[in-house]
Design a protein around this motif. Structure first.
Motif, PDB file in Angstrom:
ATOM      1  N   TYR A 146       0.743  -1.406  -0.047  1.00 17.27           N
ATOM      2  CA  TYR A 146      -0.018   0.123   0.041  1.00 17.27           C
ATOM      3  C   TYR A 146       0.966   1.261   0.138  1.00 17.27           C
ATOM      4  O   TYR A 146       0.649   2.208  -0.777  1.00 17.27           O
ATOM      5  CB  TYR A 146      -0.936  -0.038   1.135  1.00 17.27           C
ATOM      6  N   LEU A 147       1.867   1.285   0.893  1.00 20.69           N
ATOM      7  CA  LEU A 147       2.792   2.396   0.970  1.00 20.69           C
ATOM      8  C   LEU A 147       3.592   2.584  -0.364  1.00 20.69           C
ATOM      9  O   LEU A 147       3.745   3.773  -0.653  1.00 20.69           O
ATOM     10  CB  LEU A 147       3.650   2.444   2.303  1.00 20.69           C
ATOM     11  N   LEU A 148       3.950   1.585  -0.777  1.00 22.19           N
ATOM     12  CA  LEU A 148       4.853   1.722  -2.141  1.00 22.19           C
ATOM     13  C   LEU A 148       4.114   2.002  -3.172  1.00 22.19           C
ATOM     14  O   LEU A 148       4.239   3.036  -3.820  1.00 22.19           O
ATOM     15  CB  LEU A 148       5.610   0.402  -2.175  1.00 22.19           C
ATOM     16  N   PHE A 149       3.070   1.171  -3.652  1.00 26.49           N
ATOM     17  CA  PHE A 149       2.210   1.393  -4.865  1.00 26.49           C
ATOM     18  C   PHE A 149       1.131   2.605  -4.878  1.00 26.49           C
ATOM     19  O   PHE A 149       1.028   3.233  -5.729  1.00 26.49           O
ATOM     20  CB  PHE A 149       1.687   0.141  -5.324  1.00 26.49           C
ATOM     21  N   ILE A 150       0.605   2.561  -3.720  1.00 25.49           N
ATOM     22  CA  ILE A 150      -0.543   3.488  -3.577  1.00 25.49           C
ATOM     23  C   ILE A 150      -0.264   4.936  -3.370  1.00 25.49           C
ATOM     24  O   ILE A 150      -0.377   5.977  -3.757  1.00 25.49           O
ATOM     25  CB  ILE A 150      -1.764   2.980  -3.047  1.00 25.49           C
ATOM     26  N   VAL A 151       0.671   4.841  -1.900  1.00 27.18           N
ATOM     27  CA  VAL A 151       1.225   6.288  -1.311  1.00 27.18           C
ATOM     28  C   VAL A 151       2.229   6.929  -2.180  1.00 27.18           C
ATOM     29  O   VAL A 151       2.153   8.026  -2.704  1.00 27.18           O
ATOM     30  CB  VAL A 151       1.312   5.987   0.001  1.00 27.18           C
ATOM     31  N   ALA A 152       3.425   5.994  -2.338  1.00 27.88           N
ATOM     32  CA  ALA A 152       4.497   6.537  -3.092  1.00 27.88           C
ATOM     33  C   ALA A 152       4.645   6.507  -4.683  1.00 27.88           C
ATOM     34  O   ALA A 152       4.783   7.886  -5.021  1.00 27.88           O
ATOM     35  CB  ALA A 152       5.878   5.702  -2.646  1.00 27.88           C
TER      36      ALA A 152
END
Length: 173
Positions: A146-152
């Protein structure tokens, strides 16, 4: 000179079925490279980096199998493409689960759907032992995703209840 690593079986085993996914990965990656030509250069670099890793690993695997075939240790035949072992080992269940995942992700969103997919796959492969550890591993992997693909990276993965809630909590106060 004798072969230092003799085969356990006198007859070469067929490995053609094991080549389906790597060959498909090679074809998909080459196709994918043609689709990123009109994207911003930062996306191209990321896609090229990941795609190159996939290509190197897939080509290496296929090359090794072709080498083993030429030495007579394996054949490129398909043997039993689907066998009783596929059902008892959980492979058929994971295949069915993958089809369900692809269908359900559009409503459940990336994070929730991926968590349940990973958790159930790990549980199947581990024969339902250590479910707490399976949940923890799935949770960590999905949060990192989530943090890598959606947020970052701000990818266009399907947004479900979790993504909508996080968007409201963190980005719209």
């Amino acid at each position: 000179m004798a072969d230092p690593t003799p085969s356990r079986d006198s007859e070469p085993r067929p490995i053609g079925a094991q080549l389906i996914i790597p060959i498909a990965a090679i074809a998909f990656t080459l196709y994918y490279f043609t689709t990123i030509l009109d994207t911003p250069w930062t996306a191209q670099v990321s896609a090229f980096f990941v795609g190159t890793i996939l290509l190197v690993l897939s080509v290496t695997f296929v090359g090794k199998q072709v080498y083993e075939s030429r030495r007579g240790r394996v054949t490129l035949g398909f043997g039993d493409l689907v066998s009783h072992a596929d059902v008892t080992s959980g492979r058929a269940a994971i295949f069915a689960l993958t089809l369900v995942y692809i269908y359900v992700i559009q409503w459940g969103g990336f994070t929730i759907t991926t968590f349940f997919y990973l958790f159930i796959c790990i549980a199947i492969l581990n024969r339902a032992r250590r479910l707490g550890l399976a949940a923890l591993v799935s949770f960590v992997m999905v949060i990192v995703g989530y943090l890598l693909f959606i947020v970052a990276f701000n990818t266009r993965f399907p947004h479900g209840p979790f993504e909508i809630l996080m968007q409201k909590v963190f980005f719209h106060g």
